[in-house]
Design a protein around this motif. Structure first.
Motif, PDB file in Angstrom:
ATOM      1  N   TYR A 131       2.305   1.696  -3.457  1.00 22.77           N
ATOM      2  CA  TYR A 131       1.276   2.081  -4.213  1.00 22.77           C
ATOM      3  C   TYR A 131       1.050   3.568  -4.201  1.00 22.77           C
ATOM      4  O   TYR A 131       0.842   4.471  -5.125  1.00 22.77           O
ATOM      5  N   GLY A 132       0.976   3.959  -2.783  1.00 19.18           N
ATOM      6  CA  GLY A 132       1.072   5.660  -2.739  1.00 19.18           C
ATOM      7  C   GLY A 132       2.174   6.374  -3.382  1.00 19.18           C
ATOM      8  O   GLY A 132       1.891   7.402  -3.933  1.00 19.18           O
ATOM      9  N   SER A 181      -4.349   5.977  -7.565  1.00 21.25           N
ATOM     10  CA  SER A 181      -5.620   6.459  -7.023  1.00 21.25           C
ATOM     11  C   SER A 181      -6.120   5.814  -5.917  1.00 21.25           C
ATOM     12  O   SER A 181      -6.081   4.411  -6.084  1.00 21.25           O
ATOM     13  N   TRP A 182      -6.464   6.094  -4.828  1.00 23.92           N
ATOM     14  CA  TRP A 182      -6.987   5.481  -3.514  1.00 23.92           C
ATOM     15  C   TRP A 182      -8.285   4.757  -3.967  1.00 23.92           C
ATOM     16  O   TRP A 182      -8.680   3.878  -3.506  1.00 23.92           O
ATOM     17  N   THR A 183      -9.080   5.660  -4.869  1.00 21.87           N
ATOM     18  CA  THR A 183     -10.225   4.949  -5.048  1.00 21.87           C
ATOM     19  C   THR A 183     -10.096   3.782  -5.890  1.00 21.87           C
ATOM     20  O   THR A 183     -10.814   3.045  -5.773  1.00 21.87           O
ATOM     21  N   THR A 184      -9.189   3.761  -6.889  1.00 21.76           N
ATOM     22  CA  THR A 184      -8.953   2.739  -7.827  1.00 21.76           C
ATOM     23  C   THR A 184      -8.321   1.688  -6.790  1.00 21.76           C
ATOM     24  O   THR A 184      -9.025   0.459  -6.904  1.00 21.76           O
ATOM     25  N   PHE A 185      -7.662   1.931  -5.968  1.00 27.97           N
ATOM     26  CA  PHE A 185      -7.228   0.919  -4.938  1.00 27.97           C
ATOM     27  C   PHE A 185      -8.583   0.178  -4.249  1.00 27.97           C
ATOM     28  O   PHE A 185      -8.432  -1.048  -4.149  1.00 27.97           O
ATOM     29  N   LEU A 186      -9.347   1.092  -3.614  1.00 25.62           N
ATOM     30  CA  LEU A 186     -10.411   0.375  -2.991  1.00 25.62           C
ATOM     31  C   LEU A 186     -11.359  -0.443  -4.042  1.00 25.62           C
ATOM     32  O   LEU A 186     -11.778  -1.299  -3.686  1.00 25.62           O
ATOM     33  N   ALA A 195       0.812  -1.289  -0.143  1.00 29.87           N
ATOM     34  CA  ALA A 195      -0.063   0.151  -0.048  1.00 29.87           C
ATOM     35  C   ALA A 195       0.729   1.122  -0.061  1.00 29.87           C
ATOM     36  O   ALA A 195       0.540   2.206  -0.890  1.00 29.87           O
ATOM     37  N   ILE A 255      -1.650  -3.440  -5.750  1.00 33.15           N
ATOM     38  CA  ILE A 255      -2.918  -3.696  -5.059  1.00 33.15           C
ATOM     39  C   ILE A 255      -3.081  -5.336  -4.967  1.00 33.15           C
ATOM     40  O   ILE A 255      -3.813  -5.755  -3.801  1.00 33.15           O
TER      41      ILE A 255
END
Length: 131
Positions: A28-29, A34-39, A25, A91
């Motif tokens: 990834y950051g 994008s954290w939206t994409t991650f979720l 994670a 992810i």
């Protein structure tokens, strides 16, 4: 099954899963994902459960292919050498770490519930004998 990991080793492997998830994670950051994409994509590997429609042997093979670190790490290496973003395979790695942290290991062909980290789920209650 005697093949299950148990005791303190199981705890170490679950802690390792937490660290893998956190590292993936964080990377990834750093990669600017994008954290939206991650979720949205985090639980995508769980679609491999559908392999169990073909029975426990087929399901275990498909699940294990998707829930092993080998494929996402290989994809990460290919993308790194290609100069592309490594965000998406990270992810995938985070998801696998999350599963390991919860005790969901690679599956044995005997049952979805039999994993290398131990048996998951509730035991079926024995059927009572009719008198």
């Amino acid at each position: 099954m005697s093949e299950f990991v148990h005791g303190s080793v199981r705890g170490w492997l679950r802690a390792e899963g937490v660290l893998v998830m956190a590292a993936a994670a964080a990377l990834y950051g750093q990669a600017g994902g994008s954290w939206t994409t991650f979720l949205l994509l985090f639980f995508l590997p769980d679609l491999s459960f559908a392999g169990y429609l073909g029975g426990p042997r087929v399901g275990a093979v498909i699940y294990n292919l998707v829930h092993s670190y080998a494929a996402p790490l290989a994809a990460t290496l290919v993308l790194l050498f290609a100069g592309s973003s490594v965000a998406l395979p990270l992810i995938w790695v985070a998801h696998i770490g999350f599963d390991r942290a919860l005790g969901y290991g690679l599956k044995y062909p005997s049952s979805f519930h039999d994993t290398h980290l131990g048996r998951i789920g509730r035991e079926k209650a024995p059927r009572s004998q009719a008198l």
